[in-house]
Design an enzyme around this catalytic site. Structure first.
Site, PDB file in Angstrom:
ATOM      1  N   SER A 180     -11.006 -50.103 -20.090  1.00 36.25           N
ATOM      2  CA  SER A 180      -9.854 -49.203 -20.080  1.00 36.25           C
ATOM      3  C   SER A 180     -10.087 -47.998 -19.160  1.00 36.25           C
ATOM      4  O   SER A 180     -10.146 -48.153 -17.945  1.00 36.25           O
ATOM      5  CB  SER A 180      -9.548 -48.776 -21.513  1.00 36.25           C
TER       6      SER A 180
ATOM      7  N   ASP B 252     -12.233 -48.327  -4.983  1.00 37.60           N
ATOM      8  CA  ASP B 252     -11.135 -48.497  -4.032  1.00 37.60           C
ATOM      9  C   ASP B 252     -11.042 -47.363  -3.013  1.00 37.60           C
ATOM     10  O   ASP B 252     -10.649 -47.586  -1.866  1.00 37.60           O
ATOM     11  CB  ASP B 252      -9.803 -48.601  -4.779  1.00 37.60           C
TER      12      ASP B 252
ATOM     13  N   LYS C 180      -9.418 -54.365 -19.394  1.00 38.81           N
ATOM     14  CA  LYS C 180      -8.273 -53.874 -20.174  1.00 38.81           C
ATOM     15  C   LYS C 180      -7.438 -52.978 -19.259  1.00 38.81           C
ATOM     16  O   LYS C 180      -7.766 -51.828 -19.016  1.00 38.81           O
ATOM     17  CB  LYS C 180      -8.722 -53.102 -21.409  1.00 38.81           C
TER      18      LYS C 180
END
Length: 404
Positions: free
Chosen positions: A306, A317, A331
């Site tokens: 999460s 990224d 998740k």
């Protein structure tokens, strides 16, 4: 004579017919009485709504159930089951007591054993994500990956995650018995744990060799950002030349907290964005013009979930650090709490989240830049102070050294 004989035959036939009809009537009446006493439906009909059906069901149970009917308990379970009918393990109903306890925990302090649990590969598998260091759960020998089979001799199969949490928590000084299955050693263990006040230690930090800072984040609770900021300032005051952020065994937490921490590490731009059922997009961005600018490594494992994956995904990224470890939990859903009129609540999955590059990681997880499974720590690896220098942490230090 023939006329009399015909009359007699007709009379006898009539009497027999009446007797037969009476027998049929009495038989049907008897069956109806048995059906009524048994609570069996006598006719088929459509209910006006589910409430109409529930009222009939309640009357049947009240009249025929062997033991005393606990109406309030049944109502709570009916509400819980109504929400569970969605088939989403993360959308759950809280009673008043459960919701109060949940909010208490998210504030960073509660009474229990200090163990974080989560679903495994299915809702029937309840796994220990991690015990907080120094808590009763840790001192009792509970380990990440242990599967909880029973709480106080009661099987957890069929219980929601929140129900299990409530059974494990309790007043300081009381005991709870856990039956655990440890897959690594194929052992079934029973541990007795004495509950205590748990001040959730969400941040731990240390200075490693070669002036490399280390911050472990155990969860993203309301107090976590302030603790993180203090730890980072302390390490920067000591002149760190690189930083390891350890998200292993971190089950997640508040999105606004992980976004605030991401703002310290990621330069201006996207941290994470969400999309709801209507396709509406919300973005959380960094506005930091002077973020952390030294070599950065983020450690993850299969229990990083999460909010942990939000931070790891942003670092990966945006290219501001290296992610090391194994594939994360996966998740990629956002929940929001809705308090109901009587103080109970429902936690609802309201959106999907995406990493800055647009990856939806639910059920997939985040692939590390450097895949490195954890090796068993050699004897003597435990240190009096600071984190254990396992092979993943050693790799993180090695990467930072190479970038200095």
């Amino acid at each position: 004579m023939r006329r009399n004989t015909g009359f007699l035959k007709g009379f006898i036939a009539g009497v027999l017919t009446l007797a037969l009809l009476f027998s049929v009537y009495m038989g049907v009446k008897g069956l109806l009485e048995v059906a009524y006493r048994s609570g069996l439906p006598l006719t088929s009909r459509e209910y006006r709504d589910v409430g109409d059906k529930m009222r009939e069901l309640g009357r049947v149970l009240e009249e025929h159930y062997l033991e005393e009917v606990e109406v309030q308990a049944m109502e709570e379970e009916a509400l819980r089951g109504f929400v569970a009918g969605l088939g989403d393990p993360y959308t759950t109903y809280f009673s008043q007591e459960e919701y109060s306890s949940f909010l208490e925990k998210m504030e960073g302090s509660y009474e229990g054993i200090g163990v974080v649990i989560s679903y495994g590969e299915s809702e029937e598998e309840i796994l220990v994500v991690a015990p907080f260091p120094g808590t009763p759960g840790a001192m009792a020998g509970i380990q990440p990956g242990d599967r909880i089979m029973e709480v106080d001799k009661e099987p957890v199969s069929g219980m929601s995650l929140d129900m299990i949490v409530e059974r494990i928590k309790g007043e300081k000084g009381t005991q709870v018995s856990l039956t655990l299955y440890r897959k690594r050693t194929e052992e079934t263990l029973e541990v007795q744990v004495t509950r205590d006040v748990i001040d959730v230690p969400t941040i731990d930090h240390a200075m490693l060799e070669d002036q490399i800072g280390y911050i472990q984040i155990a969860g993203f609770e309301e107090n976590t950002y302030d603790q993180f900021k203090e730890a980072l300032e302390d390490l920067e005051g000591q002149g760190i030349k690189g930083l390891v952020v350890d998200l292993r065994n971190n089950p997640g937490g508040f999105m606004h907290i992980v976004a605030a921490i991401g703002n310290e590490l990621v330069p201006e731009g996207m941290i994470v964005y969400t999309e709801d059922k209507n396709g509406e997009r919300s973005e959380l961005k960094s506005d930091n013009k002077t973020p952390f600018d030294k070599p950065l490594v983020v450690l993850v494992n299969e229990y990083s979930a999460s909010a942990s994956e939000i931070l790891a995904g942003a670092v990966k990224d945006r290219g501001v650090g290296t992610v090391v470890g194994v594939q994360t939990f996966g998740k990629g859903l956002v929940q929001r709490n809705f308090e109901l009129g009587d103080g109970s609540a429902v936690k609802v999955t309201i959106a999907k989240y995406y990493t800055p590059n647009g990856s939806y990681i639910n059920g997939v997880g985040i692939a590390p830049d450097v895949v490195l499974p954890l090796e068993e720590a050699p004897e003597g690896a435990e240190q009096a102070e600071g984190p254990v220098m396992d092979n993943q942490l050693q790799k993180a230090v090695e990467i930072i050294r190479s970038q200095q």
